[in-house]
Design an enzyme around this catalytic site. Structure first.
Site, PDB file in Angstrom:
ATOM      1  N   CYS A  53       0.865  -1.176   0.000  1.00 41.34           N
ATOM      2  CA  CYS A  53       0.000   0.000   0.000  1.00 41.34           C
ATOM      3  C   CYS A  53       0.903   1.228   0.000  1.00 41.34           C
ATOM      4  O   CYS A  53       1.820   1.325   0.821  1.00 41.34           O
ATOM      5  CB  CYS A  53      -0.902  -0.004   1.236  1.00 41.34           C
ATOM      6  SG  CYS A  53      -1.862   1.521   1.407  1.00 41.34           S
ATOM      7  N   ASP A  60      -0.088  -5.982   0.260  1.00 38.03           N
ATOM      8  CA  ASP A  60      -1.311  -6.319  -0.466  1.00 38.03           C
ATOM      9  C   ASP A  60      -1.028  -7.574  -1.277  1.00 38.03           C
ATOM     10  O   ASP A  60       0.081  -7.760  -1.793  1.00 38.03           O
ATOM     11  CB  ASP A  60      -1.719  -5.187  -1.413  1.00 38.03           C
ATOM     12  CG  ASP A  60      -2.267  -3.975  -0.671  1.00 38.03           C
ATOM     13  OD1 ASP A  60      -3.025  -4.169   0.288  1.00 38.03           O
ATOM     14  OD2 ASP A  60      -1.932  -2.851  -1.062  1.00 38.03           O
TER      15      ASP A  60
END
Length: 155
Positions: A53, A60
Site C-alpha cells: 500500500c 497487499d
C-alpha cells in the site's frame, strides 16, 4: 529461423538473476512468436502476487491472471516472473499495479488482444478486483474463463 537465433538475445533465462528492486528497473524480455499468423491464447497465472500500500506500507496480495493473443512476440516467462516479483516492495494501489502490468506488456508485445484480472485479497474488509482488456478477442478463439472466486466473506 532456428531456436538458437530466436533465443540468442535473452539475458535472464538459464542463469542466476537477482530480483529487480522495482518494476521500473525490471527488464521484460521477449522472443519471436514461432507461430505468427495463428491465433492462440497464452495464459500466465500468478496466485501469490504482492505489492505494498503506498500510504500505509502494508502488504497487499492478489491472484493475477494474464491472457494474451500474440502477434510477433511472446514474453519470456522468467523475465515476467522477475518483473511481477519486483512489485514486492513497490507502493501502488491495486488499480495502479494491475494496469501498469497490462500496459507494460501491451507496449512490449503489441498483442492482438490482452486481458488481465487482478483479484485482490481484502484488507480492511473490502476486496478490490481490477480488470482490463484491450478490446474484443479474436472471433472463434477459445478463451477460458478466469474462474477465480470472488471474495464472499464468512459463511
Amino acid at each position: 529461423m532456428s531456436d538458437q537465433t530466436i533465443y540468442s538475445g535473452l539475458n535472464q533465462l538459464g542463469g542466476a538473476t537477482a530480483l529487480p528492486a522495482s518494476p521500473e528497473e525490471a527488464v521484460l524480455e521477449r522472443v519471436e512468436n514461432p507461430h505468427r499468423g495463428t491465433d492462440y491464447v497464452v495464459r500466465f497465472t500468478q496466485p501469490e502476487f504482492t505489492s505494498l500500500c503506498p500510504v500505509t506500507g502494508q502488504p497487499d496480495f492478489a491472484f493475477l491472471i494474464i491472457d494474451y493473443v500474440p502477434t510477433d512476440w511472446l514474453v519470456e516467462s522468467k523475465s515476467l516472473k522477475l518483473y511481477l516479483g519486483s512489485f514486492r516492495n513497490h507502493g501502488a494501489f491495486h488499480e495502479g499495479c494491475t494496469l501498469d502490468i497490462a500496459k507494460r506488456l501491451e507496449d512490449l508485445l503489441g498483442p492482438k488482444w490482452l486481458r488481465i484480472g487482478g483479484y485482490w485479497y481484502p484488507r480492511g474488509g473490502m476486496p478490490i478486483d481490477v480488470f482490463y482488456q484491450t478490446g474484443e478477442p479474436p472471433k472463434g478463439l477459445w478463451i477460458p474463463s478466469q474462474d477465480v472466486p470472488v471474495y464472499r466473506g464468512r459463511p
